[in-house]
Design a protein around this motif. Structure first.
Motif, PDB file in Angstrom:
ATOM      1  N   ARG A  76      17.727  17.433   4.156  1.00 21.01           N
ATOM      2  CA  ARG A  76      18.990  17.583   3.425  1.00 21.01           C
ATOM      3  C   ARG A  76      19.668  18.866   3.893  1.00 21.01           C
ATOM      4  O   ARG A  76      19.016  19.896   4.082  1.00 21.01           O
ATOM      5  N   PRO A  77      20.990  18.836   4.048  1.00 17.97           N
ATOM      6  CA  PRO A  77      21.692  20.022   4.533  1.00 17.97           C
ATOM      7  C   PRO A  77      21.781  21.154   3.516  1.00 17.97           C
ATOM      8  O   PRO A  77      22.046  22.292   3.882  1.00 17.97           O
ATOM      9  N   ALA A  78      21.533  20.856   2.230  1.00 17.49           N
ATOM     10  CA  ALA A  78      21.590  21.906   1.215  1.00 17.49           C
ATOM     11  C   ALA A  78      20.779  21.446   0.003  1.00 17.49           C
ATOM     12  O   ALA A  78      20.633  20.252  -0.230  1.00 17.49           O
ATOM     13  N   PRO A  79      20.262  22.381  -0.756  1.00 17.86           N
ATOM     14  CA  PRO A  79      20.222  23.815  -0.457  1.00 17.86           C
ATOM     15  C   PRO A  79      19.125  24.134   0.549  1.00 17.86           C
ATOM     16  O   PRO A  79      18.150  23.395   0.678  1.00 17.86           O
ATOM     17  N   LEU A  80      19.314  25.222   1.253  1.00 19.78           N
ATOM     18  CA  LEU A  80      18.315  25.757   2.174  1.00 19.78           C
ATOM     19  C   LEU A  80      18.006  27.172   1.713  1.00 19.78           C
ATOM     20  O   LEU A  80      18.917  27.939   1.423  1.00 19.78           O
ATOM     21  N   TYR A  81      16.742  27.505   1.659  1.00 19.51           N
ATOM     22  CA  TYR A  81      16.340  28.831   1.210  1.00 19.51           C
ATOM     23  C   TYR A  81      15.748  29.591   2.387  1.00 19.51           C
ATOM     24  O   TYR A  81      14.777  29.145   2.995  1.00 19.51           O
ATOM     25  N   GLY A  82      16.353  30.723   2.715  1.00 14.84           N
ATOM     26  CA  GLY A  82      15.875  31.557   3.804  1.00 14.84           C
ATOM     27  C   GLY A  82      15.143  32.759   3.267  1.00 14.84           C
ATOM     28  O   GLY A  82      15.451  33.253   2.175  1.00 14.84           O
ATOM     29  N   GLN A  83      14.154  33.184   4.017  1.00 16.81           N
ATOM     30  CA  GLN A  83      13.401  34.371   3.660  1.00 16.81           C
ATOM     31  C   GLN A  83      12.799  34.244   2.253  1.00 16.81           C
ATOM     32  O   GLN A  83      12.855  35.154   1.447  1.00 16.81           O
ATOM     33  N   VAL A  84      12.249  33.068   1.945  1.00 18.10           N
ATOM     34  CA  VAL A  84      11.552  32.851   0.679  1.00 18.10           C
ATOM     35  C   VAL A  84      10.310  33.728   0.700  1.00 18.10           C
ATOM     36  O   VAL A  84       9.499  33.637   1.614  1.00 18.10           O
ATOM     37  N   VAL A 100      14.214  20.703   1.985  1.00 18.44           N
ATOM     38  CA  VAL A 100      13.642  19.495   1.404  1.00 18.44           C
ATOM     39  C   VAL A 100      14.261  18.300   2.130  1.00 18.44           C
ATOM     40  O   VAL A 100      15.416  18.355   2.552  1.00 18.44           O
ATOM     41  N   ASP A 101      13.459  17.252   2.315  1.00 17.93           N
ATOM     42  CA  ASP A 101      13.996  16.087   3.010  1.00 17.93           C
ATOM     43  C   ASP A 101      14.521  15.072   1.992  1.00 17.93           C
ATOM     44  O   ASP A 101      14.440  15.282   0.778  1.00 17.93           O
ATOM     45  N   TYR A 102      15.077  13.976   2.495  1.00 19.82           N
ATOM     46  CA  TYR A 102      15.683  12.970   1.621  1.00 19.82           C
ATOM     47  C   TYR A 102      14.656  12.210   0.798  1.00 19.82           C
ATOM     48  O   TYR A 102      15.025  11.489  -0.120  1.00 19.82           O
ATOM     49  N   GLU A 103      13.374  12.384   1.100  1.00 16.96           N
ATOM     50  CA  GLU A 103      12.310  11.786   0.287  1.00 16.96           C
ATOM     51  C   GLU A 103      11.720  12.808  -0.681  1.00 16.96           C
ATOM     52  O   GLU A 103      10.658  12.604  -1.246  1.00 16.96           O
ATOM     53  N   SER A 104      12.387  13.952  -0.827  1.00 22.43           N
ATOM     54  CA  SER A 104      12.018  15.028  -1.762  1.00 22.43           C
ATOM     55  C   SER A 104      10.716  15.736  -1.408  1.00 22.43           C
ATOM     56  O   SER A 104      10.010  16.241  -2.270  1.00 22.43           O
ATOM     57  N   ARG A 105      10.418  15.799  -0.129  1.00 15.45           N
ATOM     58  CA  ARG A 105       9.235  16.527   0.346  1.00 15.45           C
ATOM     59  C   ARG A 105       9.690  17.844   0.958  1.00 15.45           C
ATOM     60  O   ARG A 105      10.655  17.892   1.730  1.00 15.45           O
ATOM     61  N   LEU A 106       9.013  18.920   0.606  1.00 21.36           N
ATOM     62  CA  LEU A 106       9.354  20.235   1.137  1.00 21.36           C
ATOM     63  C   LEU A 106       9.089  20.308   2.632  1.00 21.36           C
ATOM     64  O   LEU A 106       8.208  19.617   3.151  1.00 21.36           O
ATOM     65  N   ALA A 107       9.824  21.182   3.291  1.00 22.02           N
ATOM     66  CA  ALA A 107       9.626  21.441   4.714  1.00 22.02           C
ATOM     67  C   ALA A 107       9.722  22.942   4.946  1.00 22.02           C
ATOM     68  O   ALA A 107      10.641  23.603   4.457  1.00 22.02           O
ATOM     69  N   VAL A 108       8.760  23.482   5.652  1.00 23.50           N
ATOM     70  CA  VAL A 108       8.744  24.885   6.048  1.00 23.50           C
ATOM     71  C   VAL A 108       9.187  24.929   7.504  1.00 23.50           C
ATOM     72  O   VAL A 108       8.590  24.260   8.351  1.00 23.50           O
ATOM     73  N   ILE A 109      10.224  25.708   7.786  1.00 18.38           N
ATOM     74  CA  ILE A 109      10.757  25.800   9.143  1.00 18.38           C
ATOM     75  C   ILE A 109      10.590  27.233   9.620  1.00 18.38           C
ATOM     76  O   ILE A 109      11.118  28.165   8.997  1.00 18.38           O
ATOM     77  N   GLU A 110       9.840  27.408  10.681  1.00 15.84           N
ATOM     78  CA  GLU A 110       9.623  28.739  11.259  1.00 15.84           C
ATOM     79  C   GLU A 110      10.398  28.827  12.562  1.00 15.84           C
ATOM     80  O   GLU A 110      10.316  27.949  13.413  1.00 15.84           O
ATOM     81  N   LEU A 111      11.167  29.898  12.716  1.00  8.05           N
ATOM     82  CA  LEU A 111      12.040  30.098  13.869  1.00  8.05           C
ATOM     83  C   LEU A 111      11.516  31.206  14.765  1.00  8.05           C
ATOM     84  O   LEU A 111      11.026  32.225  14.282  1.00  8.05           O
ATOM     85  N   LYS A 112      11.684  31.019  16.060  1.00 15.47           N
ATOM     86  CA  LYS A 112      11.421  32.068  17.047  1.00 15.47           C
ATOM     87  C   LYS A 112      12.441  31.923  18.154  1.00 15.47           C
ATOM     88  O   LYS A 112      12.759  30.816  18.573  1.00 15.47           O
ATOM     89  N   TYR A 144      14.162  26.424  -7.515  1.00 17.40           N
ATOM     90  CA  TYR A 144      14.405  25.899  -6.173  1.00 17.40           C
ATOM     91  C   TYR A 144      14.761  24.414  -6.255  1.00 17.40           C
ATOM     92  O   TYR A 144      14.195  23.682  -7.048  1.00 17.40           O
ATOM     93  N   PHE A 145      15.680  23.977  -5.448  1.00 22.29           N
ATOM     94  CA  PHE A 145      16.083  22.585  -5.316  1.00 22.29           C
ATOM     95  C   PHE A 145      16.395  21.947  -6.671  1.00 22.29           C
ATOM     96  O   PHE A 145      15.776  20.968  -7.071  1.00 22.29           O
ATOM     97  N   PRO A 146      17.368  22.526  -7.392  1.00 26.27           N
ATOM     98  CA  PRO A 146      17.696  22.003  -8.721  1.00 26.27           C
ATOM     99  C   PRO A 146      18.091  20.530  -8.664  1.00 26.27           C
ATOM    100  O   PRO A 146      18.763  20.080  -7.739  1.00 26.27           O
ATOM    101  N   GLY A 147      17.627  19.782  -9.666  1.00 22.78           N
ATOM    102  CA  GLY A 147      17.936  18.359  -9.757  1.00 22.78           C
ATOM    103  C   GLY A 147      17.073  17.477  -8.874  1.00 22.78           C
ATOM    104  O   GLY A 147      17.245  16.265  -8.871  1.00 22.78           O
ATOM    105  N   THR A 148      16.156  18.064  -8.127  1.00 23.94           N
ATOM    106  CA  THR A 148      15.288  17.296  -7.234  1.00 23.94           C
ATOM    107  C   THR A 148      13.867  17.323  -7.770  1.00 23.94           C
ATOM    108  O   THR A 148      13.314  18.390  -8.015  1.00 23.94           O
ATOM    109  N   MET A 149      13.291  16.149  -7.981  1.00 24.78           N
ATOM    110  CA  MET A 149      11.891  16.055  -8.378  1.00 24.78           C
ATOM    111  C   MET A 149      11.070  16.081  -7.104  1.00 24.78           C
ATOM    112  O   MET A 149      10.967  15.074  -6.382  1.00 24.78           O
ATOM    113  N   LEU A 150      10.531  17.236  -6.758  1.00 25.53           N
ATOM    114  CA  LEU A 150       9.802  17.415  -5.504  1.00 25.53           C
ATOM    115  C   LEU A 150       8.509  16.612  -5.495  1.00 25.53           C
ATOM    116  O   LEU A 150       7.792  16.553  -6.501  1.00 25.53           O
TER     117      LEU A 150
END
Length: 180
Positions: A76-84, A100-112, A144-150
């Motif tokens: 999902r394009p929003a919300p996205l939480y940076g530096q959690v 969070v994806d469209y199936e309500s599963r969290l995703a951790v994204i690490e950037l380099k 986090y992710f209001p309105g979404t049942m994770l």
């Protein structure tokens, strides 16, 4: 420190691992990898934090935030939480982006933005903290992710880097990560 190593070993597959520590006398002593010591970790309340835009990694993160579906079309394009920030004792785990994806599963994204031999294990450390708090139901409770049942599933882990920027060892290390 034994705790990070013990936490990592719990999530690695495909090889046998044994952990050792040194006694005060300088002798090697095998320890139980299930014993992570007195682990306390805390998830801070939700804020859509953004890192300083002056860092190259921050610039990459900002661009990725605007095109998150290009990284993975299921996000999902929003919300996205940076530096959690998840605090564990004196260690601070700061994943670059939690989504969070469209199936309500969290995703951790690490950037380099450059090759980094530590990327896979650093990402695993962040993932383990997020998984811990997700299993405890703390993301919703902290706003986090209001309105979404994770979903209770472990979060997904995504590594993002500009083309050709992964360290040569990254693929080998990732083979040992659990696929759940």
């Amino acid at each position: 420190a034994l705790t990070p190593a013990a936490l990592r070993v719990r999530h690695l597959r495909g090889a046998r691992f044994r952990l050792f520590t040194y006694t005060p006398e300088g002798l090697a002593d095998e320890v139980d990898p299930a014993d992570c010591g007195n682990l306390h970790t805390e998830l801070l309340p939700a804020e859509e934090r953004r890192p300083s835009p002056l860092q190259p990694e921050s610039q990459f993160g900002e661009r990725l935030r605007g095109e998150i579906e290009a990284l993975d079309g299921t996000l999902r394009p929003a919300p996205l939480y940076g530096q959690v920030i998840a605090v564990a004792g004196v260690q601070r785990s700061i994943p670059d982006i939690v989504a969070v994806d469209y199936e309500s599963r969290l995703a951790v994204i690490e950037l380099k933005v450059s090759e980094d031999i530590h990327l896979p294990l650093q990402a695993l450390d962040y993932w383990a903290r997020v998984a811990h708090h997700a299993a405890a139901g703390e993301f919703g409770a902290r706003g986090y992710f209001p309105g979404t049942m994770l979903r209770p599933d472990p979060p997904r882990l995504l590594l993002a880097a500009p083309a050709f920027s992964f360290h040569p060892t990254t693929e080998t290390i990732l083979r040992f990560f659990s696929s759940n």
